[in-house]
Design an enzyme around this catalytic site. Structure first.
Site, PDB file in Angstrom:
ATOM      1  N   ARG A   1     -30.671 -45.114  53.617  1.00 23.10           N
ATOM      2  CA  ARG A   1     -31.774 -44.148  53.518  1.00 23.10           C
ATOM      3  C   ARG A   1     -32.257 -43.660  54.877  1.00 23.10           C
ATOM      4  O   ARG A   1     -32.494 -42.480  55.089  1.00 23.10           O
ATOM      5  CB  ARG A   1     -32.988 -44.812  52.867  1.00 23.10           C
TER       6      ARG A   1
ATOM      7  N   ASP B   1     -41.313 -37.802  43.113  1.00 26.20           N
ATOM      8  CA  ASP B   1     -42.078 -38.955  42.623  1.00 26.20           C
ATOM      9  C   ASP B   1     -43.544 -38.606  42.360  1.00 26.20           C
ATOM     10  O   ASP B   1     -44.191 -39.255  41.536  1.00 26.20           O
ATOM     11  CB  ASP B   1     -42.016 -40.109  43.641  1.00 26.20           C
TER      12      ASP B   1
ATOM     13  N   GLU C   1     -46.956 -34.119  56.854  1.00 26.51           N
ATOM     14  CA  GLU C   1     -46.643 -35.529  56.552  1.00 26.51           C
ATOM     15  C   GLU C   1     -47.725 -36.391  57.204  1.00 26.51           C
ATOM     16  O   GLU C   1     -48.070 -36.198  58.362  1.00 26.51           O
ATOM     17  CB  GLU C   1     -45.247 -35.866  57.096  1.00 26.51           C
TER      18      GLU C   1
ATOM     19  N   TYR D   1     -23.549 -52.401  46.381  1.00 22.10           N
ATOM     20  CA  TYR D   1     -22.531 -51.379  46.672  1.00 22.10           C
ATOM     21  C   TYR D   1     -22.449 -51.182  48.182  1.00 22.10           C
ATOM     22  O   TYR D   1     -23.414 -51.491  48.905  1.00 22.10           O
ATOM     23  CB  TYR D   1     -22.855 -50.055  45.967  1.00 22.10           C
TER      24      TYR D   1
ATOM     25  N   ARG E   1     -34.580 -56.539  48.417  1.00 23.40           N
ATOM     26  CA  ARG E   1     -33.435 -55.756  48.878  1.00 23.40           C
ATOM     27  C   ARG E   1     -32.905 -56.292  50.204  1.00 23.40           C
ATOM     28  O   ARG E   1     -33.690 -56.753  51.042  1.00 23.40           O
ATOM     29  CB  ARG E   1     -33.857 -54.299  49.104  1.00 23.40           C
TER      30      ARG E   1
ATOM     31  N   ALA F   1     -34.708 -40.118  43.136  1.00 26.76           N
ATOM     32  CA  ALA F   1     -34.629 -39.061  44.149  1.00 26.76           C
ATOM     33  C   ALA F   1     -33.737 -37.930  43.656  1.00 26.76           C
ATOM     34  O   ALA F   1     -34.000 -36.752  43.920  1.00 26.76           O
ATOM     35  CB  ALA F   1     -34.098 -39.637  45.461  1.00 26.76           C
TER      36      ALA F   1
HETATM   37  P1  FAD Z   1     -41.547 -40.476  48.900  1.00 22.79           P
HETATM   38  O1  FAD Z   1     -40.237 -40.892  49.457  1.00 22.79           O
HETATM   39  O2  FAD Z   1     -42.489 -41.546  48.491  1.00 22.79           O
HETATM   40  O3  FAD Z   1     -42.229 -39.556  50.014  1.00 22.79           O
HETATM   41  C1  FAD Z   1     -43.583 -39.185  49.951  1.00 22.79           C
HETATM   42  C2  FAD Z   1     -44.038 -38.806  51.358  1.00 22.79           C
HETATM   43  O4  FAD Z   1     -45.346 -38.254  51.277  1.00 22.79           O
HETATM   44  C3  FAD Z   1     -44.132 -40.009  52.307  1.00 22.79           C
HETATM   45  O5  FAD Z   1     -43.490 -39.690  53.512  1.00 22.79           O
HETATM   46  C4  FAD Z   1     -45.634 -40.206  52.490  1.00 22.79           C
HETATM   47  O6  FAD Z   1     -45.961 -40.727  53.759  1.00 22.79           O
HETATM   48  C5  FAD Z   1     -46.159 -38.781  52.316  1.00 22.79           C
HETATM   49  N1  FAD Z   1     -47.547 -38.710  51.852  1.00 22.79           N
HETATM   50  C6  FAD Z   1     -48.137 -39.459  50.885  1.00 22.79           C
HETATM   51  N2  FAD Z   1     -49.427 -39.102  50.744  1.00 22.79           N
HETATM   52  C7  FAD Z   1     -49.669 -38.099  51.643  1.00 22.79           C
HETATM   53  C8  FAD Z   1     -50.817 -37.328  51.975  1.00 22.79           C
HETATM   54  N3  FAD Z   1     -51.991 -37.500  51.354  1.00 22.79           N
HETATM   55  N4  FAD Z   1     -50.694 -36.383  52.949  1.00 22.79           N
HETATM   56  C9  FAD Z   1     -49.504 -36.177  53.589  1.00 22.79           C
HETATM   57  N5  FAD Z   1     -48.384 -36.910  53.324  1.00 22.79           N
HETATM   58  C10 FAD Z   1     -48.466 -37.846  52.360  1.00 22.79           C
HETATM   59  N6  FAD Z   1     -33.214 -42.730  43.711  1.00 22.79           N
HETATM   60  C11 FAD Z   1     -31.948 -42.216  43.659  1.00 22.79           C
HETATM   61  O7  FAD Z   1     -31.782 -41.009  43.422  1.00 22.79           O
HETATM   62  N7  FAD Z   1     -30.856 -43.024  43.864  1.00 22.79           N
HETATM   63  C12 FAD Z   1     -30.964 -44.366  44.108  1.00 22.79           C
HETATM   64  O8  FAD Z   1     -29.954 -45.058  44.304  1.00 22.79           O
HETATM   65  C13 FAD Z   1     -32.291 -44.944  44.139  1.00 22.79           C
HETATM   66  N8  FAD Z   1     -32.458 -46.271  44.350  1.00 22.79           N
HETATM   67  C14 FAD Z   1     -33.725 -46.797  44.379  1.00 22.79           C
HETATM   68  C15 FAD Z   1     -33.881 -48.170  44.583  1.00 22.79           C
HETATM   69  C16 FAD Z   1     -35.161 -48.738  44.641  1.00 22.79           C
HETATM   70  C17 FAD Z   1     -35.299 -50.232  44.805  1.00 22.79           C
HETATM   71  C18 FAD Z   1     -36.306 -47.881  44.519  1.00 22.79           C
HETATM   72  C19 FAD Z   1     -37.710 -48.459  44.587  1.00 22.79           C
HETATM   73  C20 FAD Z   1     -36.148 -46.522  44.304  1.00 22.79           C
HETATM   74  C21 FAD Z   1     -34.863 -45.958  44.227  1.00 22.79           C
HETATM   75  N9  FAD Z   1     -34.679 -44.582  44.016  1.00 22.79           N
HETATM   76  C22 FAD Z   1     -33.410 -44.063  43.949  1.00 22.79           C
HETATM   77  C23 FAD Z   1     -35.850 -43.677  43.853  1.00 22.79           C
HETATM   78  C24 FAD Z   1     -36.173 -42.973  45.166  1.00 22.79           C
HETATM   79  O9  FAD Z   1     -36.359 -43.925  46.193  1.00 22.79           O
HETATM   80  C25 FAD Z   1     -37.456 -42.138  45.025  1.00 22.79           C
HETATM   81  O10 FAD Z   1     -37.405 -41.398  43.833  1.00 22.79           O
HETATM   82  C26 FAD Z   1     -37.582 -41.164  46.212  1.00 22.79           C
HETATM   83  O11 FAD Z   1     -37.573 -41.855  47.438  1.00 22.79           O
HETATM   84  C27 FAD Z   1     -38.872 -40.357  46.072  1.00 22.79           C
HETATM   85  O12 FAD Z   1     -38.915 -39.408  47.093  1.00 22.79           O
HETATM   86  P2  FAD Z   1     -40.194 -38.489  47.303  1.00 22.79           P
HETATM   87  O13 FAD Z   1     -39.873 -37.647  48.503  1.00 22.79           O
HETATM   88  O14 FAD Z   1     -40.594 -37.838  46.026  1.00 22.79           O
HETATM   89  O15 FAD Z   1     -41.385 -39.516  47.646  1.00 22.79           O
END
Ligand code: FAD
Length: 446
Positions: free
Chosen positions: A124, A321, A37, A239, A206, A334
């Protein structure tokens, strides 16, 4: 080809929700995992996130520790209704004065039933803190920012290089590095538009607000239940995220561009939100009045315009993502990352099991095949979500809501909203597991 009996060594890049759930699932299956990370600490913002029942079922199959973290993080049923244990998503008209004699009245439009404890919501930051505790010691490596991946056919291992000049080797790399994924750019190339997220022309604001204040502003009934308020060019969802806090998000259309090199958050204010919702109903405006005077404006990016053509290449794959960042209007980004993780975890016993041994498969070939299967199982559904999220946002925010003569037409969208939501909530993860194993076995000739 040499057969290597020990379990694979997997590098995970990115410690967001999806990377940590993956680490929990793989370590539980005896895989050697290193998670890298870039940040100094794990961090999530103090906002709400929700998961429907089918996602919680996937979490349970991945590792009971993930569900433990969700619950110890304080998750609650999205509707805190003492008389009804079901979770509902209620759509309601958010715009204008709807009854002369009662300025608090808002017309109910649709009530979607997610079943008993069908939707759990949590803060979160608290979920992530407890998820980290589920990962065995020695797995997590902080302050490691990926800069390059070298995956050469004739080398036993894949090499990961970091910005601090260090490098490590692994049998495969699973990149969960989020919407601005470095791994995606490495896989697709810097010239490919799919390497970069695209602005969806929506901004979000938010807030977390104490429940007693929300009750005074919008009434007890609405406070305790999840509500989506729809209207022209904006919508609001709120909610409970625990027993004494409400999470609320306002999403507003923005016709302007948002350059990719600009940070995705900017300073905003409650005044901006109130101006955008000038003619909305009294409860909506009362609730927004409880937002902090200064707050972040979040530009919502996704991968809708240029979807990723393939989620894998050789011994590297993109998950969460990094592969399919979506705008948040279905509240499922997520959750789809969690489904991805279940798909990958399903293949782990197969890669190390008896038949792999009989086939004399190398770890590299087994992992390449597993990632091909993962791409086949997950790409269509996840890219559908990205499109569907934009589509339902357009329906929630129809300009027609502002025209009394067109309101009936606007309301006719809800059959479509229901169908799309149920496609997310009623996903058959058991069938995905079966299809995954079948495809993987066919692929390796078992
Ligand atoms: P991220 O959470 O973005 O994690 C990526 C990680 O990788 C980070 O820690 C970052 O620091 C690290 N990283 C990046 N680049 C590098 C690198 N080069 N080297 C090492 N580390 C790196 N989803 C739901 O299921 N339910 C919900 O109710 C919901 N509500 C939402 C509301 C809002 C307003 C938003 C914007 C999104 C919502 N989502 C929801 C979507 C959800 O937030 C995302 O899909 C989820 O957080 C993505 O998780 P992830 O682990 O794929 O990516």
């Amino acid at each position: 080809m040499t057969y290597a009996p020990e379990t694979p060594e997997i590098a995970i890049v990115g410690g967001g929700i999806v990377g940590l759930v993956l680490a929990a699932g793989l370590t539980r299956r005896g895989v050697q995992v290193k998670l890298f990370e870039q940040a100094r600490n794990f961090r999530e913002i103090g906002a709400g996130i929700g998961f429907t029942r089918n996602t919680v079922n996937c979490m349970e199959k991945i590792s009971p520790g993930v569900v433990r973290a969700l619950r110890s993080g304080g998750s609650v049923n999205v509707s805190l209704d003492q008389t009804d244990p079901k979770s509902y998503l209620r759509y309601i008209n958010g715009y204008g004065l709807q009854r002369e004699d009662d300025p608090m009245y808002q017309k109910p439009l649709l009530r979607l039933d997610a079943g008993i404890k069908g939707w759990e919501t949590v803060r979160r930051d608290q979920f992530l803190d407890d998820l980290v505790k589920e990962i065995p010691e020695g797995v997590i490596h902080l302050q490691k920012k990926l800069s390059m991946i070298v995956d050469e056919e004739d080398r036993d291992k894949v090499v990961l290089q970091f910005t601090d000049g260090t490098s490590v080797e692994a049998d495969a790399v699973i990149a969960t590095d989020g919407i601005k994924s470095t791994a995606r750019k490495i896989l697709l190339g810097a010239d490919n538009p799919a390497s970069y997220p695209q602005y969806s022309h929506k901004v979000a604001y938010r807030a977390l607000i104490p429940m007693d204040k929300v009750i005074a502003a919008i009434g007890e009934y609405k406070t305790h239940k999840q509500h989506m308020h729809v209207g022209p060019n904006a919508h609001l969802i709120h909610y409970p995220v625990n027993t004494n806090t409400i999470g609320a998000t306002v999403v507003i259309s923005d016709p302007n561009n948002w350059p990719l090199d600009k940070p995705t958050t900017a300073r905003g204010s409650r005044k901006d939100v109130l101006e955008a919702l000038a003619n909305w109903s009294l409860p909506v405006r009362n609730l927004v009045n409880l937002f902090p005077e200064e707050l972040d404006q979040w530009a919502l990016f996704d991968l809708a315009e240029y979807p990723v053509p393939k989620y894998n290449k050789g011994r590297v794959c993109l998950v969460g993502d990094a592969a399919h960042a979506s705008s948040p209007h279905h509240g499922a980004g997520a959750s789809f990352g969690v489904e991805d993780v279940l798909c990958l975890c399903t293949m782990i016993p197969e890669q190390t099991g008896q038949f792999t041994r009989e086939l004399n498969l190398s770890k590299g070939d087994a992992l390449r095949a597993a990632f091909e299967t993962y791409d086949k199982m997950r790409r269509t559904r996840t890219q559908w979500l990205v499109n569907s999220s934009r589509r339902v946002c357009d329906l929630f925010q129809q300009p027609d809501w502002a025209d009394p003569a067109k309101r009936v037409k606007a309301e006719s969208c809800f059959e479509e909203v229901k169908d799309r939501s149920f496609q997310i909530w009623h996903f058959d993860s058991g069938k995905m597991e079966e299809d995954t194993i079948r495809d993987y076995k066919e692929r390796v000739g078992a």
